[in-house]
Design a protein around this motif. Structure first.
Motif, mmCIF file in Angstrom:
data_model
loop_
_atom_site.group_PDB
_atom_site.id
_atom_site.type_symbol
_atom_site.label_atom_id
_atom_site.label_comp_id
_atom_site.label_asym_id
_atom_site.label_seq_id
_atom_site.Cartn_x
_atom_site.Cartn_y
_atom_site.Cartn_z
ATOM 1 N N GLY A 236 27.575 47.070 43.820
ATOM 2 C CA GLY A 236 27.375 46.526 45.157
ATOM 3 C C GLY A 236 28.653 45.962 45.740
ATOM 4 N N PHE A 237 28.495 44.994 46.657
ATOM 5 C CA PHE A 237 29.647 44.353 47.290
ATOM 6 C C PHE A 237 29.492 42.846 47.181
ATOM 7 C CE2 PHE A 237 26.554 43.894 50.639
ATOM 8 C CZ PHE A 237 26.916 42.741 51.308
ATOM 9 N N THR A 238 30.596 42.137 47.376
ATOM 10 C CA THR A 238 30.565 40.679 47.429
ATOM 11 C C THR A 238 31.610 40.231 48.433
ATOM 12 O OG1 THR A 238 30.501 38.665 46.083
ATOM 13 C CG2 THR A 238 32.267 40.228 45.603
ATOM 14 N N PHE A 239 31.729 38.923 48.628
ATOM 15 C CA PHE A 239 32.770 38.381 49.495
ATOM 16 C C PHE A 239 33.857 37.761 48.632
ATOM 17 C CE2 PHE A 239 29.018 38.117 52.379
ATOM 18 C CZ PHE A 239 29.499 38.964 53.367
ATOM 19 N N ALA A 240 35.102 37.977 49.032
ATOM 20 C CA ALA A 240 36.241 37.441 48.284
ATOM 21 C C ALA A 240 37.395 37.228 49.238
ATOM 22 C CB ALA A 240 36.649 38.387 47.156
ATOM 23 N N ASP A 241 38.316 36.377 48.824
ATOM 24 C CA ASP A 241 39.547 36.200 49.584
ATOM 25 C C ASP A 241 40.695 36.808 48.792
ATOM 26 O OD1 ASP A 241 41.114 33.833 48.122
ATOM 27 O OD2 ASP A 241 38.972 33.355 48.115
ATOM 28 N N PRO A 242 41.841 37.102 49.427
ATOM 29 C CA PRO A 242 42.948 37.767 48.735
ATOM 30 C C PRO A 242 43.527 36.949 47.583
ATOM 31 C CG PRO A 242 43.233 37.876 51.118
ATOM 32 C CD PRO A 242 42.107 36.930 50.867
ATOM 33 N N ILE A 243 43.320 35.639 47.597
ATOM 34 C CA ILE A 243 43.896 34.787 46.562
ATOM 35 C C ILE A 243 43.076 34.834 45.289
ATOM 36 C CG2 ILE A 243 44.800 32.474 46.080
ATOM 37 C CD1 ILE A 243 45.986 33.948 48.546
ATOM 38 N N ALA A 244 41.759 34.884 45.419
ATOM 39 C CA ALA A 244 40.885 34.766 44.259
ATOM 40 C C ALA A 244 40.671 36.081 43.518
ATOM 41 C CB ALA A 244 39.541 34.188 44.683
ATOM 42 N N LEU A 245 40.821 37.212 44.187
ATOM 43 C CA LEU A 245 40.594 38.487 43.521
ATOM 44 C C LEU A 245 41.569 38.651 42.359
ATOM 45 C CD1 LEU A 245 39.040 41.201 43.523
ATOM 46 C CD2 LEU A 245 40.896 42.110 44.941
ATOM 47 N N ASP A 246 41.051 38.882 41.165
ATOM 48 C CA ASP A 246 41.907 39.015 39.987
ATOM 49 C C ASP A 246 42.899 40.158 40.175
ATOM 50 O OD1 ASP A 246 40.465 37.000 38.826
ATOM 51 O OD2 ASP A 246 39.115 38.337 37.749
ATOM 52 N N PRO A 247 44.197 39.915 39.933
ATOM 53 C CA PRO A 247 45.208 40.955 40.161
ATOM 54 C C PRO A 247 44.924 42.253 39.417
ATOM 55 C CG PRO A 247 46.261 38.821 39.845
ATOM 56 C CD PRO A 247 44.805 38.623 39.551
ATOM 57 N N GLU A 248 44.334 42.166 38.208
ATOM 58 C CA GLU A 248 44.102 43.386 37.436
ATOM 59 C C GLU A 248 42.994 44.259 38.026
ATOM 60 O OE1 GLU A 248 41.869 40.083 35.141
ATOM 61 O OE2 GLU A 248 43.690 40.298 36.336
ATOM 62 N N LEU A 249 42.276 43.726 39.016
ATOM 63 C CA LEU A 249 41.203 44.507 39.642
ATOM 64 C C LEU A 249 41.643 45.162 40.947
ATOM 65 C CD1 LEU A 249 38.152 42.098 39.167
ATOM 66 C CD2 LEU A 249 38.868 43.983 37.703
ATOM 67 N N GLU A 250 42.858 44.881 41.386
ATOM 68 C CA GLU A 250 43.290 45.356 42.700
ATOM 69 C C GLU A 250 43.332 46.876 42.819
ATOM 70 O OE1 GLU A 250 46.990 43.360 43.295
ATOM 71 O OE2 GLU A 250 46.044 41.550 44.086
ATOM 72 N N GLU A 251 43.510 47.577 41.695
ATOM 73 C CA GLU A 251 43.547 49.036 41.746
ATOM 74 C C GLU A 251 42.149 49.647 41.856
ATOM 75 O OE1 GLU A 251 46.333 50.761 42.070
ATOM 76 O OE2 GLU A 251 47.321 48.803 42.116
ATOM 77 N N GLU A 252 41.115 48.829 41.593
ATOM 78 C CA GLU A 252 39.757 49.371 41.574
ATOM 79 C C GLU A 252 38.834 48.749 42.626
ATOM 80 O OE1 GLU A 252 38.430 50.006 37.249
ATOM 81 O OE2 GLU A 252 39.999 48.475 37.127
ATOM 82 N N VAL A 253 39.255 47.631 43.201
ATOM 83 C CA VAL A 253 38.441 46.942 44.201
ATOM 84 C C VAL A 253 39.253 46.786 45.477
ATOM 85 C CG1 VAL A 253 37.233 44.804 44.778
ATOM 86 C CG2 VAL A 253 37.111 45.712 42.447
ATOM 87 N N ARG A 254 38.652 47.130 46.608
ATOM 88 C CA ARG A 254 39.347 46.985 47.897
ATOM 89 C C ARG A 254 38.716 45.869 48.706
ATOM 90 N NH1 ARG A 254 39.403 49.562 53.287
ATOM 91 N NH2 ARG A 254 41.507 49.204 54.081
ATOM 92 N N LEU A 255 39.546 45.135 49.420
ATOM 93 C CA LEU A 255 39.086 44.104 50.339
ATOM 94 C C LEU A 255 39.107 44.664 51.761
ATOM 95 C CD1 LEU A 255 40.805 40.844 49.001
ATOM 96 C CD2 LEU A 255 38.532 41.749 48.494
ATOM 97 N N VAL A 256 37.941 44.659 52.388
ATOM 98 C CA VAL A 256 37.792 45.209 53.740
ATOM 99 C C VAL A 256 37.465 44.071 54.706
ATOM 100 C CG1 VAL A 256 36.535 46.868 55.180
ATOM 101 C CG2 VAL A 256 36.911 47.355 52.744
ATOM 102 N N ASP A 257 38.081 44.083 55.873
ATOM 103 C CA ASP A 257 37.813 43.044 56.879
ATOM 104 C C ASP A 257 36.322 42.986 57.203
ATOM 105 O OD1 ASP A 257 40.467 42.389 57.000
ATOM 106 O OD2 ASP A 257 40.873 43.513 58.832
ATOM 107 N N TRP A 258 35.854 41.774 57.524
ATOM 108 C CA TRP A 258 34.431 41.540 57.776
ATOM 109 C C TRP A 258 34.238 40.860 59.111
ATOM 110 C CZ3 TRP A 258 29.652 42.651 56.134
ATOM 111 C CH2 TRP A 258 28.599 41.783 56.440
ATOM 112 N N GLU A 259 33.245 41.312 59.823
ATOM 113 C CA GLU A 259 32.817 40.643 61.056
ATOM 114 C C GLU A 259 31.340 40.281 60.941
ATOM 115 O OE1 GLU A 259 33.651 42.969 64.505
ATOM 116 O OE2 GLU A 259 35.827 42.828 64.294
#
Length: 300
Positions: A236-259
């Motif tokens: 599924g999906f969740t909400f996260a900020d760029p600071i909290a996302l674990d660096p080792e997950l950045e290649e597998e999880v994308r952060l998309v803008d939300w409205e």
């Protein structure tokens, strides 16, 4: 002042009952009650009201509790302090941090600090946000880092930044290619929500309610790290900020803008004004550097 009386008081505040406080101190309930009575008599103040065998803290007890914790923490720290003096070892730079900020922000900032202060020992203590207030009241740290607000009056926080909350979704999910997502876009995607004690959940719920919409919770977890790993596995999906996302997950999880847009404030606390002087200032500079790098990386 009788320190055992003070400890009984603090334990009753924490445990909620005299019986559990007595058990914690290996005392009979009558002995613990007598120690509590001595404390009230010494300061001529009523600390608890009795209500059907329950102890209800008075307003005076609520005000006294932070100071009691401060005194007890200083006493508890004396053996370690004496041992450190005797060994001649330098005092460690003490950092306390919220769990969700450690991997992406605090540890990289510590690495930067060590580039300048090579011989400075570091002590990092990690706590859930709900426990940080008590630790900061105790003053047993040099810098504290957490999401804001924190339910304590002192010390006053300094704002590190206001980070945007985004949708964290697996990179191989079709929605990860969208520039922006809205509630109607994720209706059929399971929502991996943080539990209601977390600041991100409260921000999301309040913003969604204000927008006149809701999200159906499919899974609920108590930590962001667990949520991100469920997202990585396609649950599924969740909400996260760029600071909290674990660096080792950045290649597998994308952060998309939300409205509608949401933000979370991140701050730091330095007790006693300047803290440890040059070391504290260097660490705060490192926090700002890493914070800016992480935000740029996720928006670039």
């Amino acid at each position: 002042m009788n320190l055992r009386s003070l400890k009984v008081f603090a334990l009753v505040m924490e445990e909620g009952t005299l019986a559990r406080a007595a058990t914690n101190m290996n005392l009979s309930q009558s002995a613990a009650s007598r120690l509590l009575q001595l404390l009230e008599e010494e300061f001529a103040v009523r600390l608890f009201r009795r209500d059907n065998r329950r102890l209800i803290p008075t307003a005076e007890a609520e005000r006294f509790y932070p100071e009691a914790l401060r005194i007890l923490s200083q006493i508890d720290g004396l053996p370690h302090f004496i041992q450190q003096i005797q060994s001649g070892a330098p005092e460690p730079f003490r950092i306390i941090a919220q769990t969700r900020l450690v991997n992406g922000l605090v540890i990289p900032a510590i690495a930067l600090l060590r580039d300048t202060f090579v011989d400075q020992p570091i002590k990092l203590e990690i706590y859930p946000r709900r426990d940080l207030g008590r630790r900061m009241i105790n003053d047993r740290y040099d810098v504290g880092i957490t999401a804001l607000p924190l339910p304590i009056d002192q010390p006053k926080p300094a704002l590190l930044g206001s980070a945007p909350l985004k949708v964290a979704i697996a990179k191989d999910h079709p929605l990860s290619k969208r520039p922006v997502l809205r509630p109607e876009d994720v209706v059929d995607v399971p929502y991996v929500a943080l539990d209601e004690t977390t600041v991100i959940r409260r921000i999301a719920d309040q913003k969604l309610e204000a927008a006149g919409t809701t999200l159906k919770v499919a899974h609920e977890v108590s930590s962001g790290s667990a949520a991100y790993r469920l997202v990585r596995r396609g649950l599924g999906f969740t909400f996260a900020d760029p600071i909290a996302l674990d660096p080792e997950l950045e290649e597998e999880v994308r952060l998309v803008d939300w409205e509608p847009g949401m933000k979370i404030e991140i701050g730091y606390f330095i007790p006693n004004g300047d803290g440890r002087g040059e070391v504290s200032r260097a660490f705060v500079n490192a926090l700002h550097t890493i914070y800016a790098q992480r935000c740029r990386k996720q928006t670039g």
